[in-house]
Motif scaffolding. Structure first.
Motif, PDB file in Angstrom:
ATOM      1  N   ARG A  36     112.645  55.594  62.078  1.00 27.14           N
ATOM      2  CA  ARG A  36     112.745  55.287  60.295  1.00 27.14           C
ATOM      3  C   ARG A  36     111.460  56.099  60.426  1.00 27.14           C
ATOM      4  O   ARG A  36     111.345  56.895  59.665  1.00 27.14           O
ATOM      5  CB  ARG A  36     112.038  53.895  60.138  1.00 27.14           C
ATOM      6  N   ARG A  79     111.633  59.533  61.479  1.00 27.27           N
ATOM      7  CA  ARG A  79     112.429  60.863  61.002  1.00 27.27           C
ATOM      8  C   ARG A  79     111.325  61.352  59.660  1.00 27.27           C
ATOM      9  O   ARG A  79     111.347  62.390  59.489  1.00 27.27           O
ATOM     10  CB  ARG A  79     113.355  60.140  60.214  1.00 27.27           C
ATOM     11  N   ILE A  80     110.786  60.159  59.109  1.00 25.48           N
ATOM     12  CA  ILE A  80     109.709  60.756  58.047  1.00 25.48           C
ATOM     13  C   ILE A  80     108.703  61.674  58.627  1.00 25.48           C
ATOM     14  O   ILE A  80     108.779  62.298  57.725  1.00 25.48           O
ATOM     15  CB  ILE A  80     109.191  59.603  56.765  1.00 25.48           C
ATOM     16  N   ASP A 120     109.171  65.567  58.870  1.00 21.37           N
ATOM     17  CA  ASP A 120     109.294  66.124  56.922  1.00 21.37           C
ATOM     18  C   ASP A 120     107.751  66.568  56.788  1.00 21.37           C
ATOM     19  O   ASP A 120     107.628  66.783  56.005  1.00 21.37           O
ATOM     20  CB  ASP A 120     110.363  65.725  56.265  1.00 21.37           C
ATOM     21  N   LEU A 121     107.201  65.282  57.499  1.00 20.36           N
ATOM     22  CA  LEU A 121     105.528  65.900  57.108  1.00 20.36           C
ATOM     23  C   LEU A 121     105.851  67.128  56.372  1.00 20.36           C
ATOM     24  O   LEU A 121     104.335  66.772  55.564  1.00 20.36           O
ATOM     25  CB  LEU A 121     105.136  64.829  57.600  1.00 20.36           C
ATOM     26  N   GLU A 123     106.983  68.659  53.790  1.00 17.74           N
ATOM     27  CA  GLU A 123     106.425  67.892  52.486  1.00 17.74           C
ATOM     28  C   GLU A 123     104.881  69.205  52.437  1.00 17.74           C
ATOM     29  O   GLU A 123     104.773  69.104  50.581  1.00 17.74           O
ATOM     30  CB  GLU A 123     107.006  66.973  52.422  1.00 17.74           C
ATOM     31  N   ASP A 138     104.905  71.940  50.523  1.00 22.25           N
ATOM     32  CA  ASP A 138     105.630  72.081  49.566  1.00 22.25           C
ATOM     33  C   ASP A 138     104.383  71.718  48.298  1.00 22.25           C
ATOM     34  O   ASP A 138     104.162  72.360  47.599  1.00 22.25           O
ATOM     35  CB  ASP A 138     106.552  70.973  49.372  1.00 22.25           C
ATOM     36  N   HIS A 139     104.023  70.799  48.740  1.00 21.33           N
ATOM     37  CA  HIS A 139     102.775  69.659  48.361  1.00 21.33           C
ATOM     38  C   HIS A 139     102.497  70.607  47.204  1.00 21.33           C
ATOM     39  O   HIS A 139     102.155  71.382  45.825  1.00 21.33           O
ATOM     40  CB  HIS A 139     102.280  68.743  48.335  1.00 21.33           C
ATOM     41  N   VAL A 176      95.357  63.571  57.026  1.00 20.35           N
ATOM     42  CA  VAL A 176      96.446  62.475  56.682  1.00 20.35           C
ATOM     43  C   VAL A 176      97.640  62.649  57.261  1.00 20.35           C
ATOM     44  O   VAL A 176      98.024  61.795  57.496  1.00 20.35           O
ATOM     45  CB  VAL A 176      97.089  64.115  55.350  1.00 20.35           C
ATOM     46  N   ASP A 236      96.880  59.757  59.505  1.00 19.52           N
ATOM     47  CA  ASP A 236      97.058  58.199  59.245  1.00 19.52           C
ATOM     48  C   ASP A 236      98.524  58.138  58.693  1.00 19.52           C
ATOM     49  O   ASP A 236      98.555  57.065  59.134  1.00 19.52           O
ATOM     50  CB  ASP A 236      96.243  58.815  57.563  1.00 19.52           C
ATOM     51  N   ALA A 237      98.931  59.352  58.260  1.00 14.17           N
ATOM     52  CA  ALA A 237     100.478  59.060  58.081  1.00 14.17           C
ATOM     53  C   ALA A 237     100.999  58.473  59.332  1.00 14.17           C
ATOM     54  O   ALA A 237     101.766  57.542  59.732  1.00 14.17           O
ATOM     55  CB  ALA A 237     100.971  60.205  57.747  1.00 14.17           C
ATOM     56  N   VAL A 289     100.219  54.940  60.417  1.00 15.10           N
ATOM     57  CA  VAL A 289     101.125  53.641  59.863  1.00 15.10           C
ATOM     58  C   VAL A 289     102.093  53.522  60.415  1.00 15.10           C
ATOM     59  O   VAL A 289     102.640  52.293  60.632  1.00 15.10           O
ATOM     60  CB  VAL A 289     101.323  54.364  58.038  1.00 15.10           C
ATOM     61  N   TRP A 290     103.142  54.226  61.161  1.00 12.46           N
ATOM     62  CA  TRP A 290     103.994  53.739  61.992  1.00 12.46           C
ATOM     63  C   TRP A 290     103.445  53.472  63.819  1.00 12.46           C
ATOM     64  O   TRP A 290     104.689  53.071  63.910  1.00 12.46           O
ATOM     65  CB  TRP A 290     104.235  54.830  62.229  1.00 12.46           C
TER      66      TRP A 290
END
Lengths: 279, 117
Positions: free
Chosen positions: A3, A6-7, A10-11, A14, A17-18, A50, A53-54, A57-58
């Protein structure tokens, strides 16, 4: 984990875009594009951190790093097959030699004797001119009758026999003559089939009985369970099978069958292993 | 280097960002930038959120199944990831909010005992 993958994939997009949206907002507030971009980046903070860190998490980071290290290690080994082969061969040889030497060392020096109270077991020899020599039957019988030092005294000697079976080629086998009680009382062995030698069978004329080792029973008599009471031919004479020894240790002694030691003039010498009465 | 504006800003306490995200998403799904803007706007720019730190927090919340993520189209017709509060997240928000109220109340009483009467 999946899960998360996947995220995480795309980070990047993302985050781009941000920052672009933030830039747009800044431009709308009247900043020049250059200013807007710098402000947006400043506000976002450290992009690399960032992302890390993301990802953290996984994943359990150390596990991922360990897998990476293993992969790199395997790749390096594949790159240098000659070196790898040499190293593996050296290791294999070293481990093999070590195991072999230890096995021998253990069996000869460390392993306990496979007999009960083996610390009380001694081998008695005669001496002739200061040298070890076999015990004469007369000496054995005298010791057996008069010595109070030994709990049990038994005698052993060996011979080779021709074992003949009907319709088949005779084979030479190793046999031991043992005094009654040697296998059961002295060594503490229990028959696998039948029984062991009785005192009355250690008498000339009644001594045509034989105990087979498990190995011989398997190899020559195909593990015939009705072997007890059957007769086999040794050196042309008939012997009745009275017992079979258990598998394992007795098979490693080299002897293939056991006969009663009946004292006649034919047995001039024997070794006399015995169990000591007092240490 | 620090201006007056920057001095007046407060760094977020550990864990409060999660609470702010959940609260923001209570009003409906939103993409990352919109969440950041909403937090700044609603705190009158007092809370200083490094916008980037929003993303690890979002991932943390997804992992705990307090929010979910879906593809969507943003106001200016661009593809974006939208985050949405789950039922679990709603419960967690209620829990965290009452915890926060208790904590804030307790600290306020200690700091200003006379005002309580």
């Amino acid at each position: 984990m999946w899960r998360g993958r996947r995220i995480l994939e795309d980070l990047d997009q993302e985050i781009r875009d941000h920052i672009e949206r933030e830039m747009q907002d800044n431009v709308e507030r009247g900043m020049s594009p250059e200013e807007a971009r710098h402000a947006a980046l400043r506000k976002f903070g450290n992009v690399t951190r960032v992302k890390e860190d993301a990802r953290e998490v996984w994943t359990i980071v150390w596990l991922e790093q360990l897998l990476q290290d293993i992969r790199i290690g395997l790749r390096m080994l594949c790159k240098t097959p000659g070196f790898t082969a040499t190293a593996v061969f050296t290791l294999a040889l070293g481990i093999g030699a070590n195991t072999a030497i230890f096995s021998i060392f253990y069996a000869t020096l460390l392993a306990p004797f496979p007999y009960p109270e083996s610390n009380q077991l001694v081998v008695v020899w005669s001496t002739v001119g200061g040298h070890k020599n076999g015990v004469s039957a007369g000496d054995y019988l005298d010791w057996k009758r008069e010595s109070k030092v030994f709990q049990i005294l038994g005698a052993v000697t060996g011979d080779q026999f021709n074992l003949a079976r009907p319709g088949e080629r005779p084979e030479q086998v190793e046999g031991s003559y043992l005094t009654p009680g040697f296998l059961d009382e002295l060594i503490g062995d229990k028959p696998f089939l039948g029984r062991y030698i009785l005192p009355e069978e250690a008498v000339p004329g009644k001594d045509h009985v034989v105990v087979l080792t498990h190995k011989l029973w398997q190899q020559f008599f195909a593990g015939d369970s009705s072997i007890i009471g059957k007769q086999i031919r040794l050196d042309g004479a008939l012997y009745t099978v009275i017992g079979v020894q258990p598998p394992g240790q007795p098979d490693r002694l080299g002897r293939q069958l056991v006969l009663p030691m009946a004292f006649t003039s034919e047995h001039p010498r024997c070794r006399a292993p015995s169990t000591e009465l007092r240490p | 280097m620090s201006t007056k504006e920057q001095r007046d800003r407060i760094e977020l306490l550990q864990g409060t960002l999660d609470l702010l995200i959940l609260r923001t998403l209570q009003r409906g799904p939103a993409h990352g930038h919109a969440i950041a803007k909403a937090i700044e706007w609603n705190s009158d720019d007092v809370l200083q959120v490094e916008q980037g730190s929003l993303y690890p927090a979002l991932h943390r919340l997804i992992k705990r199944r307090w929010i979910s993520v879906e593809e969507g189209t943003s106001e200016n017709n661009r593809r974006a990831k939208f985050y949405r509060l789950t039922a679990n997240g709603r419960r967690q928000l209620a829990l965290e909010t009452s915890k926060w109220d208790k904590l804030a109340g307790a600290i306020a009483r200690i700091l200003r005992p006379t005002e309580e009467g």
